[in-house]
Design a protein around this motif. Structure first.
Motif, PDB file in Angstrom:
ATOM      1  N   MET A   1       0.842  -1.191   0.000  1.00 43.52           N
ATOM      2  CA  MET A   1       0.000   0.000   0.000  1.00 43.52           C
ATOM      3  C   MET A   1       0.883   1.248   0.000  1.00 43.52           C
ATOM      4  SD  MET A   1      -2.872   1.080   2.829  1.00 43.52           S
ATOM      5  CE  MET A   1      -3.662  -0.520   2.734  1.00 43.52           C
ATOM      6  N   PRO A   2       0.563   2.241  -0.861  1.00 43.96           N
ATOM      7  CA  PRO A   2       1.362   3.461  -0.869  1.00 43.96           C
ATOM      8  C   PRO A   2       1.292   4.158   0.479  1.00 43.96           C
ATOM      9  CG  PRO A   2      -0.137   3.346  -2.772  1.00 43.96           C
ATOM     10  CD  PRO A   2      -0.534   2.273  -1.831  1.00 43.96           C
ATOM     11  N   ASP A   3       2.298   5.022   0.754  1.00 41.62           N
ATOM     12  CA  ASP A   3       2.309   5.721   2.036  1.00 41.62           C
ATOM     13  C   ASP A   3       1.428   6.963   2.022  1.00 41.62           C
ATOM     14  OD1 ASP A   3       3.752   7.336   0.407  1.00 41.62           O
ATOM     15  OD2 ASP A   3       5.607   7.278   1.564  1.00 41.62           O
ATOM     16  N   ARG A   4       0.612   7.109   0.996  1.00 47.36           N
ATOM     17  CA  ARG A   4      -0.340   8.213   0.926  1.00 47.36           C
ATOM     18  C   ARG A   4      -1.641   7.687   0.339  1.00 47.36           C
ATOM     19  NH1 ARG A   4      -0.829   9.186  -4.149  1.00 47.36           N
ATOM     20  NH2 ARG A   4       0.789   8.869  -5.684  1.00 47.36           N
ATOM     21  N   ILE A   5      -2.703   8.398   0.610  1.00 45.36           N
ATOM     22  CA  ILE A   5      -4.016   7.962   0.151  1.00 45.36           C
ATOM     23  C   ILE A   5      -4.101   8.049  -1.369  1.00 45.36           C
ATOM     24  CG2 ILE A   5      -5.316  10.137   0.110  1.00 45.36           C
ATOM     25  CD1 ILE A   5      -6.478   7.042   1.989  1.00 45.36           C
ATOM     26  N   THR A   6      -4.698   7.058  -1.999  1.00 43.06           N
ATOM     27  CA  THR A   6      -4.925   7.070  -3.444  1.00 43.06           C
ATOM     28  C   THR A   6      -6.244   7.774  -3.734  1.00 43.06           C
ATOM     29  OG1 THR A   6      -3.673   5.040  -3.815  1.00 43.06           O
ATOM     30  CG2 THR A   6      -5.304   5.630  -5.475  1.00 43.06           C
ATOM     31  N   LEU A   7      -6.220   8.681  -4.698  1.00 42.28           N
ATOM     32  CA  LEU A   7      -7.402   9.472  -5.021  1.00 42.28           C
ATOM     33  C   LEU A   7      -7.697   9.340  -6.506  1.00 42.28           C
ATOM     34  CD1 LEU A   7      -9.547  11.424  -3.953  1.00 42.28           C
ATOM     35  CD2 LEU A   7      -7.939  13.306  -4.345  1.00 42.28           C
ATOM     36  N   GLY A 351      -7.994   0.509   6.712  1.00 47.28           N
ATOM     37  CA  GLY A 351      -7.175  -0.298   5.814  1.00 47.28           C
ATOM     38  C   GLY A 351      -7.424  -0.047   4.349  1.00 47.28           C
ATOM     39  N   TYR A 352      -8.268   0.933   4.041  1.00 43.75           N
ATOM     40  CA  TYR A 352      -8.499   1.281   2.638  1.00 43.75           C
ATOM     41  C   TYR A 352      -7.279   2.016   2.079  1.00 43.75           C
ATOM     42  CZ  TYR A 352     -13.407  -0.074   2.653  1.00 43.75           C
ATOM     43  OH  TYR A 352     -14.574  -0.790   2.708  1.00 43.75           O
TER      44      TYR A 352
END
Length: 417
Positions: A1-7, A351-352
């Motif tokens: 999982m990336p260390d930032r939120i995916t948008l 966990g999203y």
């Protein structure tokens, strides 16, 4: 999982609300023009959205009660894959993820079209895989007397996804050798036939497109019901789930602090949906944990009350509320940027990997996502500043491992022969 939120922003016509075209202004007159799509996607790219999905279907628009076209909403669409190819040269970093159905489309055409997009965009292509279940869609092709049952459609789609993957792998990275001395442009031993024989499909031969920058563009799939969730785990790299939609059937209630505090009634379902995906991964024996994005429809206002009033006005214009079970397969949120930031942060804590947001109005809400939500997420520490975003292919931006060809030779994997 990336260390930032995916948008991710989900683009559809004038927006996801059936009455959105009535408030779109000049944009409503340009829905079938490249200018409209380029302007919207370029803004999303410039301000740091990770990817846009572009909706598509074999129908010109939704149907009314008599199974004829509903002429009160947007009717007519451009081909999503062609739109993505057209806007790619005007963008720099954003992922371009057209929706392409596999129900009535040959896997060869799907594979080569998406490979071409990956070349044109320099590694920013994705694919939202979709099935086409209606008899209206089937009638356009004449190969079936009517729509197949869901189980058959998903079985066929699994086979199609497998064939597409094999075709994507059919050329080695170094298949083109351009050996002037011997007069050989390609090394035939580095091009492999996609040998597949299944219940629905039988394919022999290789792609005509050389291996694309990502090798295999990431596949997105909507998991809004149990059979779709199982299919998504089998076929996709990124799973989209829809909190608030009851398509997964009966579920045990999940205690949740937000619900106890008067938060969204669907919040507990967000946990269940994520667990559902992880369960299917376990059943499938997969050792890969796919990025899961919450898929939400949003109208962004200056205040919660203003957003609610604007949604009510759209509903009044449409003659019926746009909500779960009434035109939408996911939660419809009339909200503000701060509320959305809080929601996304809480989803992250569950966990999203991020969210796919469906703007009810384009360009009003798509603009708010790019211009207001992105900097607010940066301030909240959920995303890096746009200037520091990675200059990478879409798989890397989504935190997905590089695609290794099934035909890769040991030497190309760094292993001695």
């Amino acid at each position: 999982m990336p260390d930032r939120i995916t948008l991710v922003t989900a683009l559809q016509g004038a927006g996801w609300h059936p009455a959105a075209w009535r408030v779109a202004g000049p944009a409503a007159q340009r829905l079938s023009s490249l200018r409209h799509w380029r302007e919207v996607v370029v803004e999303q790219d410039r301000l740091g959205i990770d990817a846009v999905t572009i909706e598509d279907s074999f129908t010109a628009g939704p149907t009314a009660a008599d199974d004829d076209l509903d002429t009160t909403t947007v009717v007519g669409r451009l081909d999503a894959l062609l739109v993505a190819n057209a806007v790619a040269p005007a963008t720099r970093a954003i992922g371009l993820v057209p929706t392409v159905s596999v129900t009535h489309t040959e896997p060869f055409h799907v594979a080569t079209g998406l490979q071409t997009l990956d070349h044109v965009s320099l590694g920013r292509a994705g694919w939202r895989i979709q099935v086409s279940p209606t008899t209206r869609e089937a009638a356009l092709f004449g190969r079936r007397p009517g729509g197949d049952d869901a189980a058959t459609l998903f079985d066929e789609a699994r086979e199609a996804a497998e064939v597409v993957s094999r075709l994507w792998d059919s050329w080695d990275d170094d298949a083109i050798i351009r050996d002037v001395t011997t007069g050989r442009f390609v090394d035939r031993d580095r091009i492999h036939n996609a040998e597949y024989a299944g219940r629905h499909l039988s394919v022999h031969g290789a792609s005509i497109v050389p291996r694309s920058p990502q090798g295999r563009p990431p596949v997105f799939a909507l998991a809004h019901r149990a059979d779709a969730a199982a299919f998504a785990v089998d076929a996709a790299d990124v799973v989209l789930v829809t909190p608030g939609y009851d398509g997964l059937g009966p579920r045990q209630p999940v205690p949740d602090r937000r619900e106890a505090a008067g938060g969204p009634s669907w919040w507990g379902e967000a946990r269940v949906l994520l667990d559902e995906v992880r369960h299917h991964e376990q059943v499938a024996g997969s050792d890969v944990r796919r990025p899961v994005l919450a898929d939400l429809a949003v109208l962004i206002g200056s205040s919660t009350a203003a957003a609610a009033d604007e949604l009510a006005a759209l509903d009044a214009a449409a003659g019926t509320p746009y909500a779960v079970g009434s035109g939408s397969d996911t939660s419809v949120l009339a909200t503000t940027v701060p509320e959305l930031v809080s929601l996304i942060g809480d989803l992250r804590s569950l966990g999203y990997a991020g969210v796919r947001l469906r703007p009810l109005r384009v360009p009003i809400d798509s603009t708010a996502i790019a211009r207001q939500l992105v900097p607010a997420l940066v301030t909240a520490g959920l995303r890096a500043d746009v200037a520091s975003r990675p200059n990478a292919d879409l798989r890397t931006r989504l935190g997905i491992a590089p695609a290794v060809s099934r035909y890769a030779r040991p030497s190309s994997l760094g292993v001695s022969a």
